[in-house]
Design a protein around this motif. Structure first.
Motif, PDB file in Angstrom:
ATOM      1  N   VAL A  41      -3.089  -3.010   1.519  1.00  0.00           N
ATOM      2  CA  VAL A  41      -3.903  -4.018   1.354  1.00  0.00           C
ATOM      3  C   VAL A  41      -3.680  -5.306   1.211  1.00  0.00           C
ATOM      4  N   SER A  84       5.876  -1.594   0.528  1.00  0.00           N
ATOM      5  CA  SER A  84       6.072  -2.594  -0.022  1.00  0.00           C
ATOM      6  C   SER A  84       6.727  -3.835   0.205  1.00  0.00           C
ATOM      7  N   GLY A 130       0.744  -1.475   0.056  1.00  0.00           N
ATOM      8  CA  GLY A 130       0.281  -0.062   0.016  1.00  0.00           C
ATOM      9  C   GLY A 130       0.650   1.086   0.295  1.00  0.00           C
ATOM     10  N   ILE A 150      -5.142  -2.699  -5.000  1.00  0.00           N
ATOM     11  CA  ILE A 150      -4.702  -1.500  -4.405  1.00  0.00           C
ATOM     12  C   ILE A 150      -5.235  -0.348  -3.703  1.00  0.00           C
TER      13      ILE A 150
END
Ligand SMILES: Cc1cc2nc3c(=O)[nH]c(=O)nc-3n(C[C@H](O)[C@H](O)[C@H](O)COP(=O)(O)OP(=O)(O)OC[C@H]3O[C@@H](n4cnc5c(N)ncnc54)[C@H](O)[C@@H]3O)c2cc1C
Length: 456
Positions: free
Chosen positions: A288, A393, A206, A363
């Motif tokens: 996410v 990430s 995200g 995302i």
């Protein structure tokens, strides 16, 4: 003063060796545990010692130059060294957690971490604790080799026999703990080339959001701010969007958004804070969940490839430097590029972009819905004073290196996939605990009598 029950107690005599690849929390605690159980730990760390590493971080922040062998994830202490040093964990084993915290105190952390509900050390204090741990390992007979990258494994008849260091030197080992962290992509490639199993693993991706700390204090303390008796406020947010988890990750009150790329050609963010948490910003990952089932790629590298593509696209779109794609929060929700950006703590700089066009739809769409739900839970969270940086990430490993009940890789006995990089830990404490657990298994296997008669 809280009492230390489980102090680090090395054995006087060492019998047998264990190779440890990686000197992050898992490798460090594995080494300390090995010394307690009478094994000599021999550690190989591809990065530099903490002090030399600090110079490379300054170059990364000021000149946008990423040294793949020395950065926020690679080097002595691993990703934990310049982290926030939050020591909370979801690990259920209270005894193991307590022992890990007690060892941190023994090596220089404040003893309040033993009683705090949310213990925190801070980036400024972690390096000296790590140096003290390294010194104890050396004083008690262990070896620590910096700038020593493991470039190959040797095996015979399904058993590990040794390690190749920096493409030339070989050392023989019957037992190797592989604690290389979630950013050791060359280790995943190496395992795959050997024909040893790897699995794609769910992870999360995200953005890193930053608000003024004063605003978060106002929200969380119901208007009470600038009060010396209350600490900078934090938050923890979680929601389900279309059956998918979206949540805050590694929230840093009074913190800094850090450039955590490990190679040229990619942008990665994360966050840290000093012990006093006295910077004017509050940052957190908002991520996410992504599972291998979401992706068309069915290889073990599916989630890793997804992660890489996002990091590389961010780099390309933000100007092929360590500048980060960024957007004001309400502009992201409305899908419009921000005309200007607020001041951010991210030192290499920002490029204003519409993150809806930068991030994959899976995302950005889920993030937008989650932000709206967070705005309902925390009044004023949804503000254009907040800026989001992409991507966050490296939340956990996108690959799992499998292991059996004996913690050994099913295809190569004597190889112990360990902690975050192998998919068995997330965070400093759980990585440290997993490092110790791998040593216990080795000792159980090799020195059954010794272990049970003398250490129980
Ligand atoms: C900026 C930042 C902030 C964070 N904040 C927190 C926090 O507040 N609290 C928390 O719990 N967690 C935090 N984390 C996460 C935490 O640091 C990691 O979960 C933890 O360090 C994982 O430990 P590890 O030992 O499994 O792996 P790592 O710490 O990643 O260590 C792996 C080590 O292996 C070395 N290595 C890799 N490949 C090789 C090779 N081929 N040969 C030799 N050595 C190799 C690497 O150089 C590295 O030093 C943060 C991470 C970052 C980046």
């Amino acid at each position: 003063m809280p009492k230390i029950n489980e102090s680090f107690q090395p054995k006087n005599e060492l019998n047998g060796e264990v190779g440890i690849v990686g000197f992050g929390p898992a490798g460090m605690f594995a080494a300390l545990r090995a010394l307690e159980l009478g094994l000599k730990p021999i550690i190989f760390e591809r990065g530099k010692d903490v002090r030399s590493r600090r110079r490379d971080l300054a170059i990364l922040n000021k000149e946008s130059i990423v040294n793949p062998e020395s950065n926020y994830c690679i080097g002595e202490g691993g990703a934990g060294t310049y982290s926030d040093g939050k020591l909370y964990t979801r690990s259920k084993k209270r005894g193991d957690v307590q022992r890990t915290l007690e060892w941190f105190v023994q090596f220089g952390a404040e003893d309040d971490i033993l009683v705090d509900a949310h213990p925190h050390i801070g980036t400024n204090k972690l390096p000296q604790i790590i140096v003290a741990m390294r010194e104890a390992i050396l004083e008690n007979g262990g070896e620590v080799h910096f700038e020593s990258k493991i470039t190959d494994f040797f095996s015979e008849n399904g058993k590990i026999t040794g390690l190749e260091i920096n493409g030339k030197e070989k050392r023989n080992f019957e037992n190797v703990i592989l604690a290389t962290g979630h950013s050791a992509r060359d280790i995943f490639d190496l395992i795959h080339k050997k024909g040893w199993q790897l699995n794609a693993k769910s992870f999360a991706l995200g953005v890193r959001i930053e608000h003024p700390q004063e605003l978060i204090d106002k929200i969380q303390y119901h208007g009470r701010v600038n009060d010396d008796f209350i600490p900078p406020a934090s938050y923890s947010l979680v929601t389900q969007v279309n059956g998918r988890g979206v949540y805050s990750f590694c929230m840093c009150p009074g913190g800094i958004v850090a450039p955590c790329a490990t190679a040229e050609g990619e942008v990665v963010t994360n966050g840290w804070s000093p012990s006093k948490r006295n910077n004017p910003f509050a940052n957190s990952g908002i991520v996410v969940s992504i599972s291998p089932d979401d992706l068309e790629d069915k290889s073990p590298f599916a989630c890793l490839n997804f992660q890489k593509e996002v990091e590389q696209k961010c780099w390309e779109m933000a100007g092929k430097e360590q500048k980060v794609p960024a957007q004001r929060l309400l502009d992201f929700i409305e899908g419009k590029q921000s005309k200007d950006l607020p001041i951010s703590s991210y030192q290499p700089g920002m490029t204003s972009l519409d993150l809806n066009e930068v991030l994959p739809k899976i995302i950005s769409d889920n993030l937008k819905e989650a932000f709206l739900s967070f705005g309902e839970k925390m009044k004023d969270f949804m503000t254009n004073e907040a800026v989001i940086h992409a991507p966050e990430s490296r939340t956990s490993s996108p690959i799992q290196v499998p292991r059996g009940k004996d913690l050994q890789h099913p295809d190569v006995k004597g190889l112990y996939p360990c902690a975050e990089g192998a998919g068995y830990a997330g965070g400093i404490i759980s990585a440290a605990i997993d490092g110790m657990k791998c040593v216990d298994e080795i000792v159980k296997k090799e020195y059954f009598y010794y272990f049970y008669k003398k250490n129980r």
